[in-house]
Design a protein around this motif. Structure first.
Motif, PDB file in Angstrom:
ATOM      1  N   UNK A   2       0.845  -1.181   0.000  1.00 19.41           N
ATOM      2  CA  UNK A   2       0.000   0.000   0.000  1.00 19.41           C
ATOM      3  C   UNK A   2       0.883   1.235   0.000  1.00 19.41           C
ATOM      4  N   UNK A   3       0.747   2.099  -1.011  1.00 19.11           N
ATOM      5  CA  UNK A   3       1.614   3.265  -1.115  1.00 19.11           C
ATOM      6  C   UNK A   3       1.012   4.502  -0.451  1.00 19.11           C
ATOM      7  N   UNK A   4      -0.127   4.382   0.181  1.00 23.46           N
ATOM      8  CA  UNK A   4      -0.717   5.525   0.882  1.00 23.46           C
ATOM      9  C   UNK A   4      -0.104   5.655   2.273  1.00 23.46           C
ATOM     10  N   UNK A   5       0.096   6.921   2.730  1.00 21.85           N
ATOM     11  CA  UNK A   5       0.685   7.088   4.055  1.00 21.85           C
ATOM     12  C   UNK A   5      -0.316   6.715   5.143  1.00 21.85           C
ATOM     13  N   UNK A   6       0.207   6.227   6.277  1.00 20.21           N
ATOM     14  CA  UNK A   6      -0.664   5.976   7.416  1.00 20.21           C
ATOM     15  C   UNK A   6      -0.996   7.321   8.057  1.00 20.21           C
ATOM     16  N   UNK A   7      -1.916   7.311   9.006  1.00 21.56           N
ATOM     17  CA  UNK A   7      -2.309   8.558   9.644  1.00 21.56           C
ATOM     18  C   UNK A   7      -1.158   9.217  10.383  1.00 21.56           C
ATOM     19  N   UNK A   8      -0.164   8.449  10.830  1.00 21.29           N
ATOM     20  CA  UNK A   8       0.961   9.002  11.576  1.00 21.29           C
ATOM     21  C   UNK A   8       2.052   9.555  10.652  1.00 21.29           C
ATOM     22  N   UNK A   9       1.910   9.386   9.345  1.00 22.82           N
ATOM     23  CA  UNK A   9       2.929   9.848   8.416  1.00 22.82           C
ATOM     24  C   UNK A   9       2.562  11.192   7.805  1.00 22.82           C
ATOM     25  N   UNK A  10       3.583  11.993   7.566  1.00 27.06           N
ATOM     26  CA  UNK A  10       3.436  13.244   6.847  1.00 27.06           C
ATOM     27  C   UNK A  10       3.795  12.959   5.393  1.00 27.06           C
ATOM     28  N   UNK A  11       2.887  13.222   4.475  1.00 25.35           N
ATOM     29  CA  UNK A  11       3.128  13.015   3.048  1.00 25.35           C
ATOM     30  C   UNK A  11       3.472  14.357   2.414  1.00 25.35           C
ATOM     31  N   UNK A  12       4.584  14.391   1.692  1.00 23.67           N
ATOM     32  CA  UNK A  12       5.078  15.618   1.087  1.00 23.67           C
ATOM     33  C   UNK A  12       5.248  15.396  -0.414  1.00 23.67           C
ATOM     34  N   UNK A  13       4.754  16.345  -1.186  1.00 33.38           N
ATOM     35  CA  UNK A  13       4.885  16.282  -2.644  1.00 33.38           C
ATOM     36  C   UNK A  13       6.117  17.070  -3.067  1.00 33.38           C
ATOM     37  N   UNK A  14       6.973  16.422  -3.843  1.00 27.50           N
ATOM     38  CA  UNK A  14       8.225  17.009  -4.324  1.00 27.50           C
ATOM     39  C   UNK A  14       8.278  16.887  -5.844  1.00 27.50           C
ATOM     40  N   UNK A  15       8.725  17.938  -6.506  1.00 30.41           N
ATOM     41  CA  UNK A  15       8.927  17.889  -7.957  1.00 30.41           C
ATOM     42  C   UNK A  15      10.395  17.644  -8.268  1.00 30.41           C
ATOM     43  N   UNK A  16      10.633  16.924  -9.348  1.00 31.92           N
ATOM     44  CA  UNK A  16      11.973  16.728  -9.877  1.00 31.92           C
ATOM     45  C   UNK A  16      11.938  17.270 -11.302  1.00 31.92           C
ATOM     46  N   UNK A  17      12.668  18.355 -11.523  1.00 31.64           N
ATOM     47  CA  UNK A  17      12.619  19.051 -12.801  1.00 31.64           C
ATOM     48  C   UNK A  17      14.030  19.182 -13.375  1.00 31.64           C
ATOM     49  N   UNK A  18      14.104  19.702 -14.568  1.00 32.39           N
ATOM     50  CA  UNK A  18      15.378  19.912 -15.242  1.00 32.39           C
ATOM     51  C   UNK A  18      15.195  19.751 -16.732  1.00 32.39           C
ATOM     52  N   UNK A  19      16.261  19.924 -17.445  1.00 32.03           N
ATOM     53  CA  UNK A  19      16.199  19.857 -18.897  1.00 32.03           C
ATOM     54  C   UNK A  19      16.018  18.445 -19.429  1.00 32.03           C
ATOM     55  N   UNK A  20      15.761  18.369 -20.705  1.00 26.92           N
ATOM     56  CA  UNK A  20      15.614  17.119 -21.441  1.00 26.92           C
ATOM     57  C   UNK A  20      16.894  16.306 -21.296  1.00 26.92           C
ATOM     58  N   UNK A  21      16.769  15.073 -20.812  1.00 22.11           N
ATOM     59  CA  UNK A  21      17.911  14.192 -20.708  1.00 22.11           C
ATOM     60  C   UNK A  21      18.795  14.403 -19.486  1.00 22.11           C
ATOM     61  N   UNK A  22      18.341  15.192 -18.511  1.00 21.91           N
ATOM     62  CA  UNK A  22      19.165  15.486 -17.326  1.00 21.91           C
ATOM     63  C   UNK A  22      19.214  14.329 -16.332  1.00 21.91           C
ATOM     64  N   UNK A  23      18.268  13.380 -16.419  1.00 23.95           N
ATOM     65  CA  UNK A  23      18.276  12.228 -15.529  1.00 23.95           C
ATOM     66  C   UNK A  23      17.129  12.177 -14.538  1.00 23.95           C
ATOM     67  N   UNK A  24      16.061  12.892 -14.806  1.00 22.40           N
ATOM     68  CA  UNK A  24      14.917  12.948 -13.878  1.00 22.40           C
ATOM     69  C   UNK A  24      14.275  11.574 -13.682  1.00 22.40           C
ATOM     70  N   UNK A  25      14.022  10.869 -14.757  1.00 18.29           N
ATOM     71  CA  UNK A  25      13.415   9.538 -14.671  1.00 18.29           C
ATOM     72  C   UNK A  25      14.336   8.594 -13.903  1.00 18.29           C
ATOM     73  N   UNK A  26      15.618   8.679 -14.169  1.00 16.56           N
ATOM     74  CA  UNK A  26      16.594   7.844 -13.480  1.00 16.56           C
ATOM     75  C   UNK A  26      16.614   8.155 -11.986  1.00 16.56           C
ATOM     76  N   UNK A  27      16.604   9.430 -11.626  1.00 15.74           N
ATOM     77  CA  UNK A  27      16.623   9.830 -10.217  1.00 15.74           C
ATOM     78  C   UNK A  27      15.403   9.286  -9.483  1.00 15.74           C
ATOM     79  N   UNK A  28      14.222   9.492 -10.025  1.00 19.03           N
ATOM     80  CA  UNK A  28      13.001   8.999  -9.372  1.00 19.03           C
ATOM     81  C   UNK A  28      13.059   7.477  -9.231  1.00 19.03           C
ATOM     82  N   UNK A  29      13.479   6.794 -10.274  1.00 16.97           N
ATOM     83  CA  UNK A  29      13.536   5.338 -10.240  1.00 16.97           C
ATOM     84  C   UNK A  29      14.582   4.789  -9.285  1.00 16.97           C
ATOM     85  N   UNK A  30      15.687   5.496  -9.111  1.00 18.80           N
ATOM     86  CA  UNK A  30      16.771   4.983  -8.267  1.00 18.80           C
ATOM     87  C   UNK A  30      16.413   4.978  -6.788  1.00 18.80           C
TER      88      UNK A  30
END
Length: 189
Positions: A2-30
């Motif tokens: 289950x990827x939803x946070x429990x009630x005791x967890x703080x869920x934070x939304x973060x963006x990963x941005x940058x230019x084309x080919x900078x490695x964003x997909x790789x960073x998120x996946x790693x």
């Protein structure tokens, strides 16, 4: 899992941005503790003249909507990572993706440094705290964080760190640095 946070967890939304080919997909996946969602499509002949592949000629796919991953940084703190598309033809997605975000990582490829300016401008205009993560690439030039800060004309309080987007530990350190910066920025308000 289950990827939803429990009630005791703080869920934070973060963006990963940058230019084309900078490695964003790789960073998120790693770093994602779940199988990341990827919206990658093959580059085709139709992208010739539209997508600038100078410096990333071996790139064969592109993110067309977003990447999504999740990491628990510590007990009670879960980060939801949203990787943005890198080409300007998909920037219409950014406003939706940034809704509710607490901070952002701007991933930089020194072989194509100018490609990150749009991301920096976007977050500066919206007052969203961000850090610069300089992704290490074979054949890329090694610059000090201070050199990068000067080249990007950044405020002195914006963290600039080196990283390897392929490394879980390196990416984790990027996110820890971002969260520290976000907390500092919130304390100033």
């Amino acid at each position: 899992m289950d990827s939803r946070p429990s009630e005791a967890e703080l869920a934070v939304k973060i963006l990963v941005a940058g230019g084309f080919g900078a490695g964003k997909t790789t960073l998120v996946g790693s770093v994602s503790e779940m199988r990341p969602l990827r919206t990658e499509e093959q580059l085709t002949e139709r992208s010739v003249g539209v997508d600038d592949v100078a410096g990333v000629e071996q790139k064969r796919t592109t993110t067309v909507a977003m990447d999504f991953g999740r990491i628990t940084l510590r007990t009670g703190l879960v980060l939801y990572l949203f990787g943005t598309p890198g080409q300007d033809r998909f920037w219409f997605m950014w406003d939706e993706l940034s809704e509710g975000a607490l901070g952002a990582v701007v991933l930089v490829d020194t072989r194509r440094l100018a490609d990150c300016f749009a991301s920096i401008d976007y977050f500066e205009r919206r007052g969203l705290p961000f850090i610069i993560a300089v992704n290490t690439f074979e054949g890329g030039k090694n610059h000090t964080p201070d050199d990068i800060r000067v080249a990007l004309d950044l405020d002195p309080d914006i963290p600039v760190i080196n990283c390897d987007a392929r490394s879980r530990e390196s990416t984790r350190q990027v996110l820890i640095t971002l969260m520290g910066h976000v907390m500092t920025a919130m304390a100033r308000r």
